[in-house]
Design a protein around this motif. Structure first.
Motif, mmCIF file in Angstrom:
data_model
loop_
_atom_site.group_PDB
_atom_site.id
_atom_site.type_symbol
_atom_site.label_atom_id
_atom_site.label_comp_id
_atom_site.label_asym_id
_atom_site.label_seq_id
_atom_site.Cartn_x
_atom_site.Cartn_y
_atom_site.Cartn_z
ATOM 1 N N GLY A 229 42.354 41.179 31.235
ATOM 2 C CA GLY A 229 41.997 41.762 32.454
ATOM 3 C C GLY A 229 41.088 42.938 32.368
ATOM 4 N N GLY A 230 39.725 42.564 32.457
ATOM 5 C CA GLY A 230 38.927 43.579 32.384
ATOM 6 C C GLY A 230 38.518 44.426 33.764
ATOM 7 N N PHE A 231 39.073 44.074 34.619
ATOM 8 C CA PHE A 231 38.987 44.612 35.971
ATOM 9 C C PHE A 231 40.232 44.992 36.746
ATOM 10 N N GLY A 232 40.351 46.059 37.238
ATOM 11 C CA GLY A 232 41.626 46.370 37.759
ATOM 12 C C GLY A 232 41.536 47.520 39.058
ATOM 13 N N GLU A 233 42.156 48.099 39.469
ATOM 14 C CA GLU A 233 42.123 48.940 40.667
ATOM 15 C C GLU A 233 41.424 50.043 40.517
ATOM 16 N N VAL B 60 33.590 41.281 44.030
ATOM 17 C CA VAL B 60 33.511 40.923 42.330
ATOM 18 C C VAL B 60 33.900 39.648 42.034
ATOM 19 N N VAL B 61 33.168 39.042 41.256
ATOM 20 C CA VAL B 61 33.283 37.691 40.685
ATOM 21 C C VAL B 61 33.181 37.698 39.266
ATOM 22 N N LEU B 62 34.379 37.545 38.558
ATOM 23 C CA LEU B 62 34.910 37.798 37.139
ATOM 24 C C LEU B 62 35.034 36.331 36.447
ATOM 25 N N ASP B 63 33.959 35.923 35.363
ATOM 26 C CA ASP B 63 34.548 34.931 34.375
ATOM 27 C C ASP B 63 35.386 35.306 33.466
ATOM 28 N N MET B 64 36.409 36.154 33.518
ATOM 29 C CA MET B 64 37.445 36.766 32.881
ATOM 30 C C MET B 64 38.646 36.868 33.863
ATOM 31 N N GLY B 65 39.642 37.723 33.304
ATOM 32 C CA GLY B 65 40.795 38.074 34.088
ATOM 33 C C GLY B 65 40.361 39.317 34.829
ATOM 34 N N CYS B 66 41.641 39.631 35.715
ATOM 35 C CA CYS B 66 41.659 40.803 36.510
ATOM 36 C C CYS B 66 43.207 41.348 36.459
ATOM 37 N N ARG B 67 43.422 42.444 36.735
ATOM 38 C CA ARG B 67 44.664 43.044 36.727
ATOM 39 C C ARG B 67 44.953 44.047 37.742
ATOM 40 N N ASP B 68 46.221 44.444 38.097
ATOM 41 C CA ASP B 68 46.606 45.130 39.358
ATOM 42 C C ASP B 68 46.577 44.127 40.442
ATOM 43 N N ALA B 69 47.283 43.059 40.543
ATOM 44 C CA ALA B 69 47.186 42.276 41.244
ATOM 45 C C ALA B 69 47.905 42.223 42.452
ATOM 46 N N ARG B 70 48.847 43.441 42.560
ATOM 47 C CA ARG B 70 49.329 44.124 43.971
ATOM 48 C C ARG B 70 48.449 44.909 44.560
ATOM 49 N N GLU B 71 47.801 45.945 43.744
ATOM 50 C CA GLU B 71 47.077 46.951 44.603
ATOM 51 C C GLU B 71 45.898 46.462 45.004
ATOM 52 N N ILE B 72 45.120 45.668 44.181
ATOM 53 C CA ILE B 72 43.731 45.255 44.786
ATOM 54 C C ILE B 72 43.935 44.462 46.025
ATOM 55 N N PRO B 73 44.816 43.561 46.322
ATOM 56 C CA PRO B 73 44.951 43.152 47.766
ATOM 57 C C PRO B 73 45.514 43.979 48.759
ATOM 58 N N SER C 176 45.527 38.769 34.322
ATOM 59 C CA SER C 176 46.260 39.308 33.133
ATOM 60 C C SER C 176 46.133 40.749 32.955
ATOM 61 N N ALA C 177 47.276 41.366 32.617
ATOM 62 C CA ALA C 177 47.410 42.771 32.209
ATOM 63 C C ALA C 177 46.617 43.279 31.027
ATOM 64 N N LYS C 178 46.073 42.339 30.114
ATOM 65 C CA LYS C 178 45.477 42.666 28.956
ATOM 66 C C LYS C 178 44.344 43.451 29.049
ATOM 67 N N GLY C 179 44.577 44.603 28.201
ATOM 68 C CA GLY C 179 43.468 45.609 28.270
ATOM 69 C C GLY C 179 42.159 45.358 27.509
ATOM 70 N N THR C 180 40.995 45.750 27.810
ATOM 71 C CA THR C 180 39.928 45.602 27.120
ATOM 72 C C THR C 180 39.387 46.836 26.729
ATOM 73 N N VAL C 181 38.517 46.662 25.592
ATOM 74 C CA VAL C 181 37.917 47.665 24.971
ATOM 75 C C VAL C 181 36.257 48.199 25.622
ATOM 76 N N LYS C 182 35.801 48.916 25.039
ATOM 77 C CA LYS C 182 34.384 49.455 25.698
ATOM 78 C C LYS C 182 33.832 49.739 24.139
ATOM 79 N N ALA C 183 33.346 48.503 23.554
ATOM 80 C CA ALA C 183 32.716 48.778 22.037
ATOM 81 C C ALA C 183 31.362 47.897 22.121
ATOM 82 N N THR C 184 31.263 47.142 22.697
ATOM 83 C CA THR C 184 30.178 46.221 22.525
ATOM 84 C C THR C 184 29.059 46.056 23.636
ATOM 85 N N ILE C 185 27.849 46.334 23.410
ATOM 86 C CA ILE C 185 26.818 46.403 24.645
ATOM 87 C C ILE C 185 26.565 45.036 24.770
ATOM 88 N N GLY C 186 26.446 44.595 26.359
ATOM 89 C CA GLY C 186 25.964 43.371 26.801
ATOM 90 C C GLY C 186 24.700 43.963 27.555
#
Lengths: 229, 229, 229, 229, 229, 229
Positions: free
Chosen positions: E92-96, E110-123, E135-145
């Motif tokens: 879930g790399g994107f939340g509210e 936003v268009v994400l080829d990964m998961g999102c979270r805060d599925a109640r708040e964003i709508p 998915s509520a799974k949290g993501t890190v900020k460790a590797t640059i793209g």
């Protein structure tokens, strides 16, 4: 028709069955109008077997292989046991003890829309087996299903006595009453393919051998010289 | 850009291509900054092949392999045919007749984001093939696509003339204009890995060889003696 | 318990571990009441290995294999490295350099709920490996996890020091404190199976050997003579 | 039997069909011995519809919806169109124009083992639709299949004229000749469930209502007081 | 081209973008020759949104959403953030909080080829979002793209400045330089469909409206009266 | 530990449980170090519920829901039933009768790593339910499992008495003994997020709020002005 075991079934002529086995899955599938092929999740446990036989069908429940034991008694030499499951399941309902039993009864192989186990022993026995998965997960003997009723196995309707052909390409079911026709059509296909193969080996193009150029042009295919970059 | 066949494309230098083949997929993928790797559903039909070649691309439709036949004519010795599909498909659009044809034209191998069939014959021919699936399901020749246009194959953009490297680890695409740089970076990586390998074989730790201990400590990793139970 | 490395763990008796290895996955799984089996996506990189060892666990993050490097130092001869991932991942976090390192440290094998690479080299080294996927996709060393904490790997709880048994049928975890009991139950099962095998080979039916006929009748299974068509 | 359209089929009595619709999928599936249920990937495009009708079947090819157009002419008011595909496909072969056409012809709904599109418009039309996927991917009209032949749709054999029942729980097929028996069994099940529901609402236990305690004890279930930690 | 952020990109004309939004995904996909559609695993978090905007692209690593934060600064009002991932990931790399930030910057969705979270708040925020998973799974900020480089997102090549159209049917990418042509083709298609719709509503058949009968006959389709059972 | 029912378990303090429910899944998952989250295939049957309760665990076999009936007796008001399955299964082992029973016993909700049915009725009852699938497939009562033993459910270890938190983002397990700590950490996280939200709403950048610019520069991220095409 649940909870039923049908002892006797009609089988296709043994020579017809053998001929289908010689043709192999890809040719048989084409020869009967591209029907009867099981879904591609059905894979051989070991490479190199090519079999054909009459289907004895078993309908099991997820996590339960009781009906396989019931089916063994019904098998005749030359039969292939086809195991369907009432919902998707990868549990290992078939291992080397059952393979030993099927071999002793003269069965030609087994096709399982569930998992198998003893993935080292069964190839050593050279017993042909196709399945959805390899899994050591044990199964119970608790719920009755049926033997020798029509089943849907890996997306294909299989009736008792239909011909099962299986090899490295997968598994195909030939309805018993179509078997002879399919043998003929398959033989013809083989001859045509042999002719094409000889020409392709020399570098001739399928475009020319199969006469595709006009149809492609009519559909609007455009050739440009390139390179475009 | 649909319904187009581009006859001529720019290719990378043959020696560069050969060098990429020697490096193999894992090294090439790392050497170009961890890009270009196709999704892991792309598996070799048989183990042990390691190839490289220039991409000739074909864009097919699900259940339809017509453009593969069109592409054969365009292939030059040393090319690798890269087949993309406009939506997900496992049908067996490539078999031993097409393999025969590609071999006769000098192609080095084929990469299919669909299924293949003749899973016994093609390995016997030693023709290198990577695909999404093995399936005898036949395909039609009814809808035109394109040849030698940019495609997305198994999650990776492949342009005609890009270098395809494939082995037991999968398939990687190297943009044609990056090929030389990647060869150099790959060679360097190989030398470094050889040095590491020698030290690791003696039992030295990656923690020390790669100097990771400080960074781990800074991130807060804690060691406790244990056992905890 | 994140960011922790536990240096020392309790291990099962070496002879018990070896006995579990001789029994193999299917027998061990049955002998401990059909528990402890990892999901069937865990497949051997090459066929024919059968190992057992004490689990050293590593918890990694998706796309990151840093904790594998940390775990190497903790491994003792006879251990099996069990790598779990905090979410589903197929990236190739383990290749031949790590295999070289594990081999040098005396590890018996590795079980990865992520991908592996160097799918040609590792079988040549005869290093036993089970994984979710084969993928050349490189991983970073950026986020810390833990070593020798309890993990869930491929659907099974694995504690450090538990016994890992792995072969062509998959991977099973035996809790350390149950190991001796499971060896005994497994031996008994083997003896029973040998007796059944001998009878099945002669063509006796499982229905009779296991005494299933009465239970089937009570459940309502009906036999009809057929054929029905 | 490929390339065939059967114009007329036998249908079940309209009142029987309506009764099956009132029972709903879960009850009907149980009432016919837990058979006939399509795989759970078949989901309604919108929640709240509950339909029943006579099956008109269409067999399409992947990426091709031509036979749906052919089937429309064959549909009679009260029918449900059941679309099978010769291999797995998620392409959007059915959109609001086809929904408009089916509605105009009096069809009750559609069941697609492929994708649908116009996911906003079709719910606004309140046209009942079950499918494997939502996908805007367009389909061609290039390859003939059949209409009103027996098909396997989402794992279930469906014959023309069978009764299709569909609601938020999925889709179930009732063989035409069993329909009346299933209505009776379903009604009985409903009455029993109503009685159970009343008792469960008061807090009675299923263990007691269904008399499970003895069977559980015989199977060896053990109660311990706990807590164990 | 890794580790790069491109600050400025060319965008399509705002009116053209708006017109594409009005046409919607299914029409746009057809109008540009059935190309550009993302795979059907890309689903809206909530139903009913229909958007179009200029693509700002971000390439992230599995389990890491750092580049999304970098991309926010680059977004201009009317843009759509397109997030690709270097290998398959549902975290879930994107939340509210990120949705709040994008909304504040004027982004359209936003268009994400990964998961999102805060599925109640964003709508509740009515912020349009398409993703591979929730998915509520949290993501890190460790590797640059990278930001604003060409990416492959859900099977489609997306270049910075391309037009993104998204609605309940999925997500389609229109190359910036094709946008005007696609608007015209889409408008024409809409007019044709309106005409067809009117005729279909009256019960006319697609077979007649689209003139399919002759082609079907030529392909060999046979009608039989039936019933066959 | 198979075939065991543990009648009494330790539960977390009711106020602590309620506090975790107020925080919701995403915050709780982050607050306990990004652990304990079930896999994203666990989805709510209906949107909008947010619950927390003490876990009563049941271990079932595929296609068998007997242990759910056993577990009902053990449930206390405020509990959440957590159903694991010994191998992957989507069968509908839980419907409105069981929901009625759980509601009558005061249970707060149910979490099923199998399927559910009565997908219309259960939302009408407003009974909170998370599951792997919706399927009407009926289950048997034939094989015993256990109640209130540690289970792995959807990839997470759940012990009896652990706190289950579930909402539109999924399901997270908090070990009973960590519950209080997690409440505190979660509250702190909420306060920080509220502060960030206020700044983000005004258009401030996460890059600045979270101070990411330096770390990005150190990792080598490069900005270029563009446009590059």
């Amino acid at each position: 028709m649940n909870g039923i075991v049908v002892r006797n079934i009609r089988r296709a002529d043994a020579q017809i069955v053998a001929s289908l086995g010689r043709l192999g899955v890809a040719t048989v599938h084409e020869a009967q109008g591209r029907t009867g092929l099981m879904q591609p999740h059905m894979r051989p446990l070991w490479r190199g077997a090519r079999i054909a036989g009459s289907a004895v069908t078993a309908l099991c429940h997820p996590g339960d292989n009781w009906m396989i034991h019931v089916a063994v008694e019904i098998l005749k030499p030359g039969d292939v046991l086809v195991v369907a499951c009432s919902s998707e399941c990868t549990d290992g309902g078939f291992g080397e003890l059952l393979a030993t039993s099927l071999k002793a009864r003269g069965a030609t192989g087994v096709v399982l829309d569930m998992g198998c186990r003893d993935a080292r022993e069964i190839p050593q026995m050279q017993f042909p087996l196709w399945s959805r998965a390899i899994s050591a997960k044990g199964t119970v003997k608790a719920t009755i299903g049926s033997v020798n009723v029509p089943v849907v196995c890996a997306g294909v309707q299989a009736n008792p006595g239909d011909v099962v052909v299986a090899d490295d390409d997968g598994v195909v079911i030939v309805p018993r009453t179509d078997a002879e026709t399919v043998v003929k059509a398959g033989g013809e296909r083989e001859r045509k393919e042999a002719a094409s193969r000889a020409r392709l080996e020399k570098g001739e193009l399928g475009l020319d051998i199969y006469g595709m150029r006009l149809a492609l042009e009519e559909k609007g295919l455009k050739y440009v010289d390139g390179p475009l970059d």
